[in-house]
Design a protein around this motif. Structure first.
Motif, PDB file in Angstrom:
ATOM      1  N   ILE A  47      -9.593   6.135   2.251  1.00  0.00           N
ATOM      2  CA  ILE A  47      -8.343   6.915   2.304  1.00  0.00           C
ATOM      3  C   ILE A  47      -8.184   7.749   1.040  1.00  0.00           C
ATOM      4  CG2 ILE A  47      -5.819   6.701   2.275  1.00  0.00           C
ATOM      5  CD1 ILE A  47      -6.107   4.361   4.191  1.00  0.00           C
ATOM      6  N   LEU A  48      -8.519   7.175  -0.113  1.00  0.00           N
ATOM      7  CA  LEU A  48      -8.453   7.933  -1.359  1.00  0.00           C
ATOM      8  C   LEU A  48      -9.408   9.113  -1.322  1.00  0.00           C
ATOM      9  CD1 LEU A  48      -7.559   8.339  -4.288  1.00  0.00           C
ATOM     10  CD2 LEU A  48      -9.329   6.698  -4.964  1.00  0.00           C
ATOM     11  N   PHE A  49     -10.618   8.892  -0.821  1.00  0.00           N
ATOM     12  CA  PHE A  49     -11.598   9.978  -0.689  1.00  0.00           C
ATOM     13  C   PHE A  49     -11.054  11.099   0.185  1.00  0.00           C
ATOM     14  CE2 PHE A  49     -14.917  11.753   2.097  1.00  0.00           C
ATOM     15  CZ  PHE A  49     -15.649  12.466   1.155  1.00  0.00           C
TER      16      PHE A  49
ATOM     17  N   ALA B  96     -10.383  -3.294   0.551  1.00  0.00           N
ATOM     18  CA  ALA B  96     -10.465  -2.360  -0.576  1.00  0.00           C
ATOM     19  C   ALA B  96     -11.293  -1.129  -0.209  1.00  0.00           C
ATOM     20  CB  ALA B  96     -11.076  -3.061  -1.789  1.00  0.00           C
ATOM     21  N   SER B  97     -12.347  -1.313   0.585  1.00  0.00           N
ATOM     22  CA  SER B  97     -13.172  -0.185   1.015  1.00  0.00           C
ATOM     23  C   SER B  97     -12.379   0.775   1.883  1.00  0.00           C
ATOM     24  CB  SER B  97     -14.398  -0.697   1.772  1.00  0.00           C
ATOM     25  OG  SER B  97     -15.235  -1.475   0.939  1.00  0.00           O
ATOM     26  N   ALA B  98     -11.501   0.241   2.729  1.00  0.00           N
ATOM     27  CA  ALA B  98     -10.650   1.103   3.552  1.00  0.00           C
ATOM     28  C   ALA B  98      -9.728   1.943   2.671  1.00  0.00           C
ATOM     29  CB  ALA B  98      -9.835   0.248   4.522  1.00  0.00           C
TER      30      ALA B  98
ATOM     31  N   PHE C 254       0.829  -1.207   0.000  1.00  0.00           N
ATOM     32  CA  PHE C 254       0.000   0.000   0.000  1.00  0.00           C
ATOM     33  C   PHE C 254       0.860   1.253   0.000  1.00  0.00           C
ATOM     34  CE2 PHE C 254      -2.399   3.313   2.318  1.00  0.00           C
ATOM     35  CZ  PHE C 254      -3.444   3.472   1.416  1.00  0.00           C
ATOM     36  N   ARG C 255       1.956   1.235   0.729  1.00  0.00           N
ATOM     37  CA  ARG C 255       2.859   2.395   0.730  1.00  0.00           C
ATOM     38  C   ARG C 255       3.446   2.613  -0.659  1.00  0.00           C
ATOM     39  NH1 ARG C 255       4.407   0.291   5.865  1.00  0.00           N
ATOM     40  NH2 ARG C 255       6.270  -0.682   4.970  1.00  0.00           N
ATOM     41  N   THR C 256       3.749   1.518  -1.360  1.00  0.00           N
ATOM     42  CA  THR C 256       4.231   1.633  -2.741  1.00  0.00           C
ATOM     43  C   THR C 256       3.155   2.239  -3.633  1.00  0.00           C
ATOM     44  OG1 THR C 256       5.641  -0.319  -2.448  1.00  0.00           O
ATOM     45  CG2 THR C 256       5.152   0.352  -4.710  1.00  0.00           C
ATOM     46  N   SER C 257       1.901   1.833  -3.431  1.00  0.00           N
ATOM     47  CA  SER C 257       0.789   2.385  -4.210  1.00  0.00           C
ATOM     48  C   SER C 257       0.632   3.877  -3.955  1.00  0.00           C
ATOM     49  CB  SER C 257      -0.512   1.660  -3.869  1.00  0.00           C
ATOM     50  OG  SER C 257      -0.471   0.319  -4.271  1.00  0.00           O
ATOM     51  N   MET C 258       0.737   4.287  -2.699  1.00  0.00           N
ATOM     52  CA  MET C 258       0.623   5.706  -2.357  1.00  0.00           C
ATOM     53  C   MET C 258       1.748   6.496  -2.998  1.00  0.00           C
ATOM     54  SD  MET C 258      -2.055   6.322  -0.484  1.00  0.00           S
ATOM     55  CE  MET C 258      -1.617   7.838   0.338  1.00  0.00           C
TER      56      MET C 258
ATOM     57  N   SER D 168      -6.119  12.767 -11.740  1.00  0.00           N
ATOM     58  CA  SER D 168      -4.867  12.017 -11.579  1.00  0.00           C
ATOM     59  C   SER D 168      -4.984  10.973 -10.468  1.00  0.00           C
ATOM     60  CB  SER D 168      -3.704  12.973 -11.282  1.00  0.00           C
ATOM     61  OG  SER D 168      -3.816  13.540  -9.990  1.00  0.00           O
ATOM     62  N   PHE D 169      -5.764  11.284  -9.430  1.00  0.00           N
ATOM     63  CA  PHE D 169      -5.961  10.323  -8.347  1.00  0.00           C
ATOM     64  C   PHE D 169      -6.957   9.234  -8.725  1.00  0.00           C
ATOM     65  CE2 PHE D 169      -4.120  13.665  -5.683  1.00  0.00           C
ATOM     66  CZ  PHE D 169      -3.307  12.923  -4.846  1.00  0.00           C
ATOM     67  N   GLN D 170      -7.709   9.443  -9.811  1.00  0.00           N
ATOM     68  CA  GLN D 170      -8.731   8.474 -10.207  1.00  0.00           C
ATOM     69  C   GLN D 170      -8.353   7.697 -11.463  1.00  0.00           C
ATOM     70  OE1 GLN D 170     -12.209  10.992 -10.544  1.00  0.00           O
ATOM     71  NE2 GLN D 170     -12.712  10.774  -8.377  1.00  0.00           N
ATOM     72  N   THR D 171      -7.112   7.776 -11.874  1.00  0.00           N
ATOM     73  CA  THR D 171      -6.679   7.102 -13.095  1.00  0.00           C
ATOM     74  C   THR D 171      -6.773   5.590 -12.948  1.00  0.00           C
ATOM     75  OG1 THR D 171      -5.172   8.918 -13.626  1.00  0.00           O
ATOM     76  CG2 THR D 171      -4.751   6.800 -14.685  1.00  0.00           C
ATOM     77  N   PHE D 172      -7.413   4.957 -13.926  1.00  0.00           N
ATOM     78  CA  PHE D 172      -7.589   3.507 -13.861  1.00  0.00           C
ATOM     79  C   PHE D 172      -7.419   2.824 -15.218  1.00  0.00           C
ATOM     80  CE2 PHE D 172     -10.351  -0.182 -14.433  1.00  0.00           C
ATOM     81  CZ  PHE D 172      -9.836  -1.037 -13.475  1.00  0.00           C
TER      82      PHE D 172
END
Length: 305
Positions: A282-284, A276-278, A78-82, A237-241
């Motif tokens: 955090i993204l929100f 995933a909801s958590a 998760f830290r890598t993802s952030m 940019s935070f919602q790129t998928f």
């Protein structure tokens, strides 16, 4: 003798006010229902699930409180993802805005044939994420791609655009910049065309050159549009998928596993809907914090006409 009854005029005014409120809510009810079903319910459902362990179907099994958030805090993945998400935003947001602004400024000039270039620069707006990512997937191909063939033509070795952990995120960022230029270009060009020509004529009479006009007139008066574009671009940019899914699938070595793609993978590949909801919460909060900072800091530098 005093009575507690309201005067007739006040009573009729209150009835009219409540009647108008009821009529207004009646007209708004379709939008309120749709918003509640597709916006507020998923948001509260996500918050609810973040405190549970779920089965593969997403049904809550046991309440675990903040344990999902604790696991995220301790997770190296998760830290890598952030880290990848913040780097991706750093690569894409300033570059997209600067290129879009440059293209908007040069196409705002009254030159013959400029409408053709306006169409070309805004054309990416009509390209879907899937189509755009597929185009760049071909361009990035290690042996058949145009980019590596150009490098080979000038005597340079090809680059593993999508399979090297050091380059993959940059490659996805290039794709995203290209896809976002069309929208930002149109918005900025519209803002430029709303600036009065009289201001430029007065500046020319006073002896102001091109660069003085650009930094003293164009940029300040374009600041509301730039502020809007910056807010939207950061959120996007935070919602790129889509381009992540098509180009790299979050790899290699999680170097392009942005938080949105991590949410998708944990929920629909691994079946950890609570976890995933958590991440989604955090993204929100991240988007909320960045937007709040922009409005508190950036809006102070906006010059409204």
């Amino acid at each position: 003798m005093k009575t507690d009854t309201l005067p007739p005029k006040r009573t009729s005014a209150n009835k009219k006010k409540w009647k108008n409120l009821g009529v207004g809510l009646l007209y708004l009810s379709p939008a309120l229902i749709i918003t509640g079903i597709f916006l507020f319910y998923p948001m509260f459902r996500t918050l609810y699930l973040s405190f549970f362990v779920t089965n593969a179907g997403g049904t809550p099994v046991s309440f675990i409180g903040f344990e999902n958030y604790t696991m995220l805090w301790e997770s190296a993945t998760f830290r890598t993802s952030m880290s990848a998400t913040f780097l991706f935003a750093l690569y894409t947001v300033p570059t997209t805005i600067i290129i879009s602004l440059f293209l908007a400024v040069i196409t705002n000039e009254k030159v013959k044939g400029i409408p053709f270039f306006r169409v070309v620069f805004s054309s990416t707006l009509g390209v879907s994420v899937a189509a755009g990512a597929t185009i760049w997937l071909l361009l990035f191909h290690p042996s058949l791609g145009v980019l590596n063939n150009l490098l080979n033509a000038v005597g340079l070795s090809g680059v593993q655009w999508l399979t090297s952990p050091n380059v993959a995120l940059i490659s996805v960022a290039i794709t995203t910049i290209w896809m976002n230029i069309g929208f930002n270009f149109i918005v900025l060009l519209g803002g430029l065309q709303n600036i009065s020509e009289e201001l430029y004529e007065s500046a020319k009479i006073d002896g102001a050159g091109y660069w003085t006009q650009l930094f003293k007139i164009t940029i300040p008066l374009l600041s509301p549009t730039l502020f809007f574009v910056s807010v939207v671009t950061i959120i996007n940019s935070f919602q790129t998928f889509g381009q992540i899914d098509i180009l790299t699938g979050g790899g290699p070595s999680n170097s392009t596993n942005l938080i949105v793609y991590s949410i998708f993978r944990e929920a629909f590949y691994n079946g950890y809907f609570g976890y995933a909801s958590a991440q989604a919460i955090i993204l929100f909060l991240l988007v909320l914090i960045f937007t709040f900072i922009q409005f508190k800091v950036g809006e102070k530098k906006v010059h409204y006409q």
